[in-house]
Design a protein around this motif. Sequence first.
Motif, mmCIF file in Angstrom:
data_model
loop_
_atom_site.group_PDB
_atom_site.id
_atom_site.type_symbol
_atom_site.label_atom_id
_atom_site.label_comp_id
_atom_site.label_asym_id
_atom_site.label_seq_id
_atom_site.Cartn_x
_atom_site.Cartn_y
_atom_site.Cartn_z
ATOM 1 N N UNK A 96 0.401 10.904 -9.421
ATOM 2 C CA UNK A 96 -0.662 11.303 -8.532
ATOM 3 C C UNK A 96 0.052 11.785 -7.280
ATOM 4 N N UNK A 140 0.016 10.461 -1.775
ATOM 5 C CA UNK A 140 -0.353 9.080 -2.022
ATOM 6 C C UNK A 140 -1.845 8.837 -1.925
ATOM 7 N N UNK A 187 -4.105 6.910 -4.951
ATOM 8 C CA UNK A 187 -3.946 5.471 -5.133
ATOM 9 C C UNK A 187 -4.546 4.721 -3.960
ATOM 10 N N UNK A 188 -4.256 5.232 -2.760
ATOM 11 C CA UNK A 188 -4.758 4.560 -1.570
ATOM 12 C C UNK A 188 -6.278 4.608 -1.511
ATOM 13 N N UNK A 207 -7.695 1.826 -3.527
ATOM 14 C CA UNK A 207 -7.502 0.494 -2.965
ATOM 15 C C UNK A 207 -8.339 0.316 -1.709
ATOM 16 N N UNK A 230 1.996 0.114 -1.883
ATOM 17 C CA UNK A 230 1.096 0.749 -2.850
ATOM 18 C C UNK A 230 1.380 2.240 -2.990
ATOM 19 N N UNK A 231 2.486 2.710 -2.398
ATOM 20 C CA UNK A 231 2.811 4.136 -2.475
ATOM 21 C C UNK A 231 3.167 4.535 -3.898
ATOM 22 N N UNK A 232 2.595 5.652 -4.338
ATOM 23 C CA UNK A 232 2.916 6.130 -5.679
ATOM 24 C C UNK A 232 4.200 6.945 -5.694
ATOM 25 N N UNK A 245 -1.572 2.420 -12.488
ATOM 26 C CA UNK A 245 -2.262 2.469 -11.209
ATOM 27 C C UNK A 245 -3.115 1.232 -10.967
ATOM 28 N N UNK A 278 -1.053 -1.440 -9.651
ATOM 29 C CA UNK A 278 -0.615 -1.175 -8.287
ATOM 30 C C UNK A 278 -1.755 -1.382 -7.301
ATOM 31 N N UNK A 279 -2.961 -1.034 -7.727
ATOM 32 C CA UNK A 279 -4.115 -1.192 -6.851
ATOM 33 C C UNK A 279 -4.330 -2.666 -6.543
ATOM 34 N N UNK A 331 -2.098 -3.669 -3.896
ATOM 35 C CA UNK A 331 -2.444 -3.119 -2.591
ATOM 36 C C UNK A 331 -3.575 -3.887 -1.932
#
Lengths: 223, 267
Positions: free
Chosen positions: A153, A156, A159-160, A163, B198-200, B251, B254-255, B258
């Motif tokens: 993705x 960033x 993803x952020x 969340x 949480x950075x991809x 993901x 990872x979420x 985060x």
Amino acid sequence: MILRRLPRFRAPDPAFLNWVIVVLSVLACALLSLARLPGTQLADVGVNWLMIWVVSWSVRRSLLQGAIAGLILGLLQDALTASQPSHVVSLVIVGLVTALLQKQRYIQEDFISVALIVFAMAVLTETVFALQLTFMVQDSDLATVAAATGDFSLGDSLLDAESGAQTDPGWVQQAGYTPVEIWSRHQRVALSSAIVSSLWAPLIAYPLNLWWEWLDRSQELPR
Amino acid sequence: MLYHWWNQYWSKALLVAAFVSLAWFLRQTNGALLQEVFYGITQPLRLNTAPPAEQLSDARTLELQERLLELQAQNQQLQTTLGEVNEAEAGSIPAPIIGRAANQWWQHVIIGRGKGDGIKVGSPVQAAGGVVGYVIQVTTHTSKVLLISDPRSSVGAMLTRTRTQGYVRGTATDQLEMRFFEKDLTVTPGDVVVTSSSSTLFAPGQPIGIIQSVDQQASPVPVARVKLNAPISKLEWVTVYPAKAVKIENQAEAVEDATAPSALVGS
């Protein structure tokens, strides 16, 4: 001259040579705009070489020719940067307006007047681009790159966003220039680009015009 | 009428069509060919082909570096205890910057290393001072790096002191705009900003910059100005790290990380 002694080759040769010069000078402008040579920058703003080329081309040509040059060089600048918003719009406008100026009638033809036109056109270019940034999508191509490679993705934000959605959905926003940033940057960019581009304009415009003048005198101008 | 026009102008029309389609092709391939030509032409002009030796500017930098080494060692130890492996350090590629964006608005650079050197789209890029951006396009010998200062770039970030999560967006200057996920914060100017866990794209904890000012009243979430560590407009060499390759199925995992950063840190 050699051309005089070989009359059979005289007709096609300058026309062909003209296209070679046209293509090579456009390529040179494209590559120059990637490099940031010392002395070509003012407040981190570089020379808009492709715009200078469009002006040099259009001052002695028709509206249609100016627009076509703007289209092709606009596509090239898209290739060198990002295609959204497109640079085609601003460069086509530059080509049209420059051709409209009817330079040979109102302004004396020397490199000072070319520099003046470049100054005005640089401001016009940046203004059109700033307008495009304000009202159009800013480079959704980045997302396309991400989709093509599949695994990432890119950026960033995705993803952020997921969340953050659970705590406060209000913050999620599209990345890119905000209108306030666009117009405060526009002042700086337009002025710096105009100054620095008009200073360097003769480097492109003078030799090209010299060549086209010679070509004009030696035969009918090829389009 | 049309027939006459065609008879008179067919060669020019064909030529224009050829030029337009060539330009269109270059645009659709994001100028990959032009970038390669540029690389080839400027190759003999690049005299310093080796990355510069590590420069230490002053005693303060030296002190901070030593402190950092100590913290890195500690961090590594903790990560080993937790069972996390730090892969970010291996396989880094130094790369010279050979070109910049061909307009005044976008902030990207072209570096002289590409597919042939093992660079992939999404690879994080760093320089002396910390994070500078990530790769968005690769050709055989060159790659395009979207700088962190570009407004289109957004990178997950957090504060080292409070572990507050947020993200930074470029503003086309040497300052970034940081937005937080939470409303009430204890952010103060001087706090250090690093890449988020949480950075991809980036390994967690890579330095980005220092908070300069905070606007607590901003709606809907507080906004801070972050001064970049890396001298983004004067870069000459950068280091490209292998792409983190976060798969889509990862993901969800990872979420979870985060959303509970404080729990992670606390444990």
